[in-house]
Design a protein around this motif. Structure first.
Motif, PDB file in Angstrom:
ATOM      1  N   ALA A 290       0.810  -1.161  -0.144  1.00  0.00           N
ATOM      2  CA  ALA A 290      -0.053   0.138  -0.447  1.00  0.00           C
ATOM      3  C   ALA A 290       0.936   1.835  -0.014  1.00  0.00           C
ATOM      4  N   LEU A 291       1.936   1.347   0.018  1.00  0.00           N
ATOM      5  CA  LEU A 291       3.074   2.457   0.494  1.00  0.00           C
ATOM      6  C   LEU A 291       2.959   3.437  -0.618  1.00  0.00           C
ATOM      7  N   PRO A 292       2.967   2.954  -1.694  1.00  0.00           N
ATOM      8  CA  PRO A 292       3.825   3.301  -2.953  1.00  0.00           C
ATOM      9  C   PRO A 292       2.609   4.504  -3.306  1.00  0.00           C
ATOM     10  N   ASN A 293       1.671   4.006  -3.823  1.00  0.00           N
ATOM     11  CA  ASN A 293       0.147   4.374  -3.695  1.00  0.00           C
ATOM     12  C   ASN A 293      -0.554   5.679  -2.475  1.00  0.00           C
ATOM     13  N   LEU A 294       0.104   5.387  -1.111  1.00  0.00           N
ATOM     14  CA  LEU A 294       0.204   6.521   0.221  1.00  0.00           C
ATOM     15  C   LEU A 294       0.956   7.355  -0.720  1.00  0.00           C
ATOM     16  N   LEU A 295       1.836   7.225  -0.878  1.00  0.00           N
ATOM     17  CA  LEU A 295       2.947   8.655  -0.898  1.00  0.00           C
ATOM     18  C   LEU A 295       2.918   9.341  -2.046  1.00  0.00           C
TER      19      LEU A 295
ATOM     20  N   ASP B 298      11.137   1.312  -3.875  1.00  0.00           N
ATOM     21  CA  ASP B 298      11.384   2.554  -3.363  1.00  0.00           C
ATOM     22  C   ASP B 298      10.855   3.380  -2.292  1.00  0.00           C
ATOM     23  N   ALA B 299       9.986   2.528  -2.109  1.00  0.00           N
ATOM     24  CA  ALA B 299       8.688   3.037  -1.174  1.00  0.00           C
ATOM     25  C   ALA B 299       8.976   3.316   0.118  1.00  0.00           C
ATOM     26  N   VAL B 300       9.622   2.083   0.490  1.00  0.00           N
ATOM     27  CA  VAL B 300      10.367   1.394   2.030  1.00  0.00           C
ATOM     28  C   VAL B 300      11.431   2.626   2.005  1.00  0.00           C
ATOM     29  N   ALA B 301      11.826   2.293   0.991  1.00  0.00           N
ATOM     30  CA  ALA B 301      12.872   3.300   0.803  1.00  0.00           C
ATOM     31  C   ALA B 301      12.714   4.727   1.620  1.00  0.00           C
ATOM     32  N   GLN B 302      12.078   5.459   0.801  1.00  0.00           N
ATOM     33  CA  GLN B 302      11.703   6.833   1.366  1.00  0.00           C
ATOM     34  C   GLN B 302      11.025   7.138   2.277  1.00  0.00           C
ATOM     35  N   GLY B 303      10.338   5.678   2.831  1.00  0.00           N
ATOM     36  CA  GLY B 303       8.980   6.183   3.767  1.00  0.00           C
ATOM     37  C   GLY B 303       8.598   7.281   4.104  1.00  0.00           C
ATOM     38  N   LEU B 304       7.582   7.229   5.104  1.00  0.00           N
ATOM     39  CA  LEU B 304       6.643   8.554   4.733  1.00  0.00           C
ATOM     40  C   LEU B 304       7.376   9.155   5.759  1.00  0.00           C
ATOM     41  N   PRO B 305       7.378  11.110   5.371  1.00  0.00           N
ATOM     42  CA  PRO B 305       7.698  12.019   6.477  1.00  0.00           C
ATOM     43  C   PRO B 305       7.243  12.170   7.519  1.00  0.00           C
ATOM     44  N   ASP B 306       7.554  11.998   8.573  1.00  0.00           N
ATOM     45  CA  ASP B 306       7.039  12.416   9.644  1.00  0.00           C
ATOM     46  C   ASP B 306       5.801  13.694  10.415  1.00  0.00           C
ATOM     47  N   GLU B 307       5.929  14.835   9.340  1.00  0.00           N
ATOM     48  CA  GLU B 307       5.343  15.534   9.563  1.00  0.00           C
ATOM     49  C   GLU B 307       3.766  15.299   8.104  1.00  0.00           C
ATOM     50  N   HIS B 308       4.091  14.933   7.367  1.00  0.00           N
ATOM     51  CA  HIS B 308       2.577  14.698   6.804  1.00  0.00           C
ATOM     52  C   HIS B 308       2.364  13.027   7.198  1.00  0.00           C
ATOM     53  N   ARG B 309       2.817  12.089   8.224  1.00  0.00           N
ATOM     54  CA  ARG B 309       2.507  10.678   9.130  1.00  0.00           C
ATOM     55  C   ARG B 309       0.757  11.366   9.652  1.00  0.00           C
ATOM     56  N   VAL B 310       0.598  11.965  10.047  1.00  0.00           N
ATOM     57  CA  VAL B 310      -1.421  12.292  10.554  1.00  0.00           C
ATOM     58  C   VAL B 310      -1.724  12.258   8.963  1.00  0.00           C
ATOM     59  N   LEU B 311      -1.123  12.798   8.403  1.00  0.00           N
ATOM     60  CA  LEU B 311      -2.311  13.186   6.930  1.00  0.00           C
ATOM     61  C   LEU B 311      -2.584  11.095   6.673  1.00  0.00           C
TER      62      LEU B 311
ATOM     63  N   TYR C 107       7.081  -4.774  -7.023  1.00  0.00           N
ATOM     64  CA  TYR C 107       8.339  -4.502  -6.420  1.00  0.00           C
ATOM     65  C   TYR C 107       8.809  -3.914  -7.835  1.00  0.00           C
ATOM     66  N   ALA C 108       9.906  -3.945  -7.758  1.00  0.00           N
ATOM     67  CA  ALA C 108      11.049  -3.545  -9.519  1.00  0.00           C
ATOM     68  C   ALA C 108      10.833  -4.811 -10.328  1.00  0.00           C
ATOM     69  N   ASP C 109      10.720  -6.033  -9.538  1.00  0.00           N
ATOM     70  CA  ASP C 109      11.284  -7.528 -10.595  1.00  0.00           C
ATOM     71  C   ASP C 109      10.417  -7.914 -11.648  1.00  0.00           C
ATOM     72  N   ALA C 110       8.623  -6.689 -11.416  1.00  0.00           N
ATOM     73  CA  ALA C 110       7.347  -7.433 -11.396  1.00  0.00           C
ATOM     74  C   ALA C 110       7.067  -7.129 -13.130  1.00  0.00           C
ATOM     75  N   PRO C 111       6.642  -7.961 -13.335  1.00  0.00           N
ATOM     76  CA  PRO C 111       6.874  -7.295 -15.173  1.00  0.00           C
ATOM     77  C   PRO C 111       5.760  -6.244 -15.621  1.00  0.00           C
ATOM     78  N   ALA C 112       6.848  -5.499 -16.625  1.00  0.00           N
ATOM     79  CA  ALA C 112       6.906  -4.286 -16.956  1.00  0.00           C
ATOM     80  C   ALA C 112       4.538  -3.968 -17.760  1.00  0.00           C
ATOM     81  N   ASP C 113       4.454  -5.382 -17.822  1.00  0.00           N
ATOM     82  CA  ASP C 113       3.195  -5.310 -18.727  1.00  0.00           C
ATOM     83  C   ASP C 113       1.992  -6.031 -17.419  1.00  0.00           C
ATOM     84  N   ARG C 114       2.163  -6.249 -16.604  1.00  0.00           N
ATOM     85  CA  ARG C 114       1.625  -6.455 -15.408  1.00  0.00           C
ATOM     86  C   ARG C 114       1.326  -5.837 -13.911  1.00  0.00           C
ATOM     87  N   SER C 115       0.305  -5.884 -13.240  1.00  0.00           N
ATOM     88  CA  SER C 115       0.228  -5.095 -11.899  1.00  0.00           C
ATOM     89  C   SER C 115      -0.124  -7.045 -10.672  1.00  0.00           C
TER      90      SER C 115
END
Length: 353
Positions: free
Chosen positions: A248-253, A272-285, A326-334
């Motif tokens: 869920a994190l990529p869409n949430l970011l 990338d989303a896990v590495a970036q993380g959610l900024p503390d100032e936006h956690r409530v939002l 994930y980064a290794d997912a087929p580009a033409d699939r979700s």
């Protein structure tokens, strides 16, 4: 509690490393999976000038998905009518209904679905200036409905009464739905005797109030003697709660960036989303936005959806599957969006009709 029927809302997300063509291929694959699993309908949104969304043209996408599927109803969720001339919308969906009779839904909204710059580009020479197009929305809805009907409309032109039809010899018309995130469309749908959907998946509040307003004020129509509505929900389902949270994190970011005015880009991968993380100032939002999401295991998600359907007295829930890849997912699939649909269908015993 009776399990609700399931449907799908798709914005055609575009993730890092994915082309528009590959995102469209992923949508076709997702739609075929929804069709196979027994989902009731598959709707495609209208958003413009967004790096992470390829759903810019609902009628084109509806044609693509309807041609790639066999049973499922396909429609717009929705066409933003102030962006378009009513006759053009009526012609597009009359043709879609002729090509796929009994399978086409026309969901209509009045929001711009884009930024001010793109609104100007869209409406120049078509829907008029922004305020005028929005103010005339009720009339535009009536115009679209009338022009799509098999008999069309009669107009007085140069002293003569002339017929105007969206297509020459229609045998049926698409089902027309009004969409909204405020009271306006709820009241209009009730007055016109039309089905209505409140945007529960992104609205902060007001679902119960809007649905009550719609049901209490409903004026029966020939096509719809009773009010008709359903619920829209963002969902991510996985084998464990922790994995569902990661997906869920990529869409949430992306949603946090959109709400805070941060630079937008393609949707990040899960890594990338896990590495970036959610900024503390936006956690409530972020917590406020995700509080209405359904994120977890199949059993937990099924229980939540059934409870939501019971709470809001609907027999259908439209899932917006927002699982990242994930980064290794087929580009033409979700793959994880497809898995969300499969796990929910199994948990709620959804079967093709």
């Amino acid at each position: 509690m009776t399990s609700p029927a399931l449907s799908v809302l798709d914005l055609v997300p575009v993730r890092r490393g994915q082309t528009t063509g590959e995102a469209l291929a992923a949508t076709r694959s997702l739609a075929r999976e929804a069709d196979r699993l027994g989902y009731r309908r598959y709707w495609l949104a209208e958003h413009h000038n967004m790096p992470a969304v390829a759903a810019t043209n609902p009628p084109v996408l509806v044609a693509m998905v309807a041609a790639a599927t066999e049973r499922i109803r396909v429609g717009s969720g929705g066409v933003m009518l102030p962006n378009h001339a009513p006759l053009v919308v009526a012609e597009q969906f009359a043709l879609l209904e002729a090509a796929h009779p009994g399978r086409i839904d026309l969901g209509i909204g009045r929001a711009p679905g884009t930024d001010p710059l793109t609104s100007v580009a869209l409406r120049h020479g078509a829907g008029g200036v922004s305020d005028d197009a929005v103010n005339r929305f009720p009339q535009y809805v009536d115009d679209v409905a009338a022009m799509m009907s098999p008999n069309g409309v009669s107009m007085q032109v140069a002293g003569r009464l002339q017929a105007l039809r969206a297509t020459p010899n229609a045998q049926s018309a698409p089902d027309l739905w009004l969409l909204g995130s405020s009271d306006f469309s709820a009241q209009l749908a009730a007055a016109r005797g039309l089905p209505y959907v409140f945007a529960h998946h992104f609205a902060g509040r007001g679902t119960a109030e809007a649905l009550a307003l719609y049901r209490d004020g409903y004026q029966p129509s020939e096509r719809w003697p009773e009010p008709r509505t359903f619920l829209t929900v963002n969902a991510v389902v996985a084998e464990t709660p922790e994995e569902a949270d990661r997906r869920a994190l990529p869409n949430l970011l992306t949603m946090v960036a959109l709400r805070t005015g941060a630079p937008l880009g393609p949707q990040p991968t899960i890594e990338d989303a896990v590495a970036q993380g959610l900024p503390d100032e936006h956690r409530v939002l972020a917590d406020q936005m995700s509080a209405r999401w359904v994120v977890g295991t199949a059993q937990a998600a099924a229980e939540q959806l059934t409870e939501l359907a019971t709470t809001f007295a609907v027999d259908e829930v439209m899932i917006h599957p927002v699982a990242g890849a994930y980064a290794d997912a087929p580009a033409d699939r979700s793959p994880h969006r497809e898995e969300t649909l499969r796990l929910l269908a199994d948990a709620l015993s959804v079967r093709p009709v």
